[in-house]
Every structure is written in C-alpha cells, then in structure tokens.
Design an enzyme around this catalytic site. Sequence first.
Site, PDB file in Angstrom:
ATOM      1  N   LEU A   1       0.722  -1.389  -0.105  1.00 40.99           N
ATOM      2  CA  LEU A   1       0.241   0.041  -0.168  1.00 40.99           C
ATOM      3  C   LEU A   1       0.884   1.299   0.027  1.00 40.99           C
ATOM      4  O   LEU A   1       0.338   2.443   0.119  1.00 40.99           O
ATOM      5  CB  LEU A   1      -0.925   0.097   1.049  1.00 40.99           C
ATOM      6  CG  LEU A   1      -1.813  -1.327   1.328  1.00 40.99           C
ATOM      7  CD1 LEU A   1      -2.800  -1.104   2.557  1.00 40.99           C
ATOM      8  CD2 LEU A   1      -2.730  -1.617   0.237  1.00 40.99           C
ATOM      9  N   CYS A   2       2.121   1.145  -0.236  1.00 36.14           N
ATOM     10  CA  CYS A   2       3.095   2.344  -0.043  1.00 36.14           C
ATOM     11  C   CYS A   2       3.109   2.857  -1.769  1.00 36.14           C
ATOM     12  O   CYS A   2       3.183   1.994  -2.617  1.00 36.14           O
ATOM     13  CB  CYS A   2       4.406   1.825   0.409  1.00 36.14           C
ATOM     14  SG  CYS A   2       5.474   3.017   0.611  1.00 36.14           S
ATOM     15  N   HIS A   3       2.995   4.207  -1.876  1.00 36.84           N
ATOM     16  CA  HIS A   3       2.788   4.691  -3.276  1.00 36.84           C
ATOM     17  C   HIS A   3       4.289   4.431  -3.716  1.00 36.84           C
ATOM     18  O   HIS A   3       5.319   5.050  -3.114  1.00 36.84           O
ATOM     19  CB  HIS A   3       2.579   6.281  -2.970  1.00 36.84           C
ATOM     20  CG  HIS A   3       0.894   5.972  -2.967  1.00 36.84           C
ATOM     21  ND1 HIS A   3       0.500   6.263  -1.358  1.00 36.84           N
ATOM     22  CD2 HIS A   3      -0.119   6.292  -3.829  1.00 36.84           C
ATOM     23  CE1 HIS A   3      -0.795   6.620  -1.385  1.00 36.84           C
ATOM     24  NE2 HIS A   3      -1.217   6.529  -2.725  1.00 36.84           N
TER      25      HIS A   3
ATOM     26  N   GLU B   1      10.168   5.788   2.833  1.00 37.65           N
ATOM     27  CA  GLU B   1      11.514   5.527   2.106  1.00 37.65           C
ATOM     28  C   GLU B   1      12.681   5.844   2.758  1.00 37.65           C
ATOM     29  O   GLU B   1      13.504   5.151   2.938  1.00 37.65           O
ATOM     30  CB  GLU B   1      11.527   6.540   0.821  1.00 37.65           C
ATOM     31  CG  GLU B   1      10.363   5.983  -0.182  1.00 37.65           C
ATOM     32  CD  GLU B   1       8.777   6.270   0.122  1.00 37.65           C
ATOM     33  OE1 GLU B   1       8.085   5.625  -0.556  1.00 37.65           O
ATOM     34  OE2 GLU B   1       8.606   6.942   1.159  1.00 37.65           O
TER      35      GLU B   1
ATOM     36  N   ASP C   1      24.898  -8.159   7.141  1.00 36.87           N
ATOM     37  CA  ASP C   1      24.974  -9.193   6.258  1.00 36.87           C
ATOM     38  C   ASP C   1      26.673  -9.422   5.876  1.00 36.87           C
ATOM     39  O   ASP C   1      27.226 -10.387   5.883  1.00 36.87           O
ATOM     40  CB  ASP C   1      24.215  -8.981   4.909  1.00 36.87           C
ATOM     41  CG  ASP C   1      24.571 -10.147   3.920  1.00 36.87           C
ATOM     42  OD1 ASP C   1      24.524 -11.323   4.096  1.00 36.87           O
ATOM     43  OD2 ASP C   1      24.847  -9.587   2.662  1.00 36.87           O
TER      44      ASP C   1
END
Length: 159
Positions: free
Chosen positions: A75-77, A114, A128
Amino acid sequence: MNNLTHLNENGEAHMVDVGGKDITHRTATASSTITMQPETLAMITEGKHKKGDVFAVARIAGIQAAKKCSDLIPLCHPLMLTKIAVEIQPQPKKNTVVIRATCQLDGKTGVEMEALTAASIAALTIYDMCKAVDKGMIIGDTKLLEKIGGKSGTWIANV
C-alpha cells in the site's frame, strides 16, 4: 487517534487516493543503529574487511531500498524521489554505527517510509557483510527523526 487511512469504510485494506492532494516539497529523515564488537568496527573503519568497503555498499543498498520501498511495503505509493542521502557514522566509543537516511521529493505523499526503509536496509547490509566475523551484532533504534511538508507540516522527534 486519527482514523486509519489504509482501511476503507468496510475495514478492508486499500491504497490511499492522494490524487486530490497538493504537490508540496517533502523531506523525511530516519535513523538506525547497529552495535558490534570493537574488533568488527575497527576492521570496517580501517578498510580491512575482505569483502571491501562495507559502508559504501551499505550506502548504496540504502539508496536502492528507498527507491524500491513501494515494492517492499504493501500500500506504499511509488514515488519519484528527487534526493536520497545515506550517511553512515561510526561511533567507536559505543561500538556502534549510526545510519541516517534522508529522502526528498515534490509530491502528494510523504517520504517517511522511504527514509525508514533506507536506514533499515543499510543496517541489514552491514550485518550481512560482517556476519561471518560477528554474528552477535544488534540492529536497533530505527526511528523517524523528522518529516517536513504536506498537510501536517513539520514533525521532529523528541530525541
């Protein structure tokens, strides 16, 4: 508490319609930290890691993550970001690295997700790259530091 905008009148998840909103300049800054053994941090900062420049790779990963945020978070634009900056600051006295990510655009919706995604993925990338020498690293304190623009104006965290 405000109504949750990602739910419609039936309580179903939906993407918020931002079509009627004004275009404004929007900025968000978020941070994340990763704590590690002193030897691990020294290896990174002295450029002795066999995989290369850990901070450079983490910075690029954070930038890529901000650009891919709408692919990762439902649902993130999808946004046309005009700036993404990822700053990585080692803090040897605390055996910690602080990551600050700032995202900007001129648009109809904010860039908080973002910035948070960029900071988080940069920290995960450091983990990592260094997990072979330090599996006990701790990623934490991921938070929004500030957001500027839009209908709600400026918000600054109390830190």
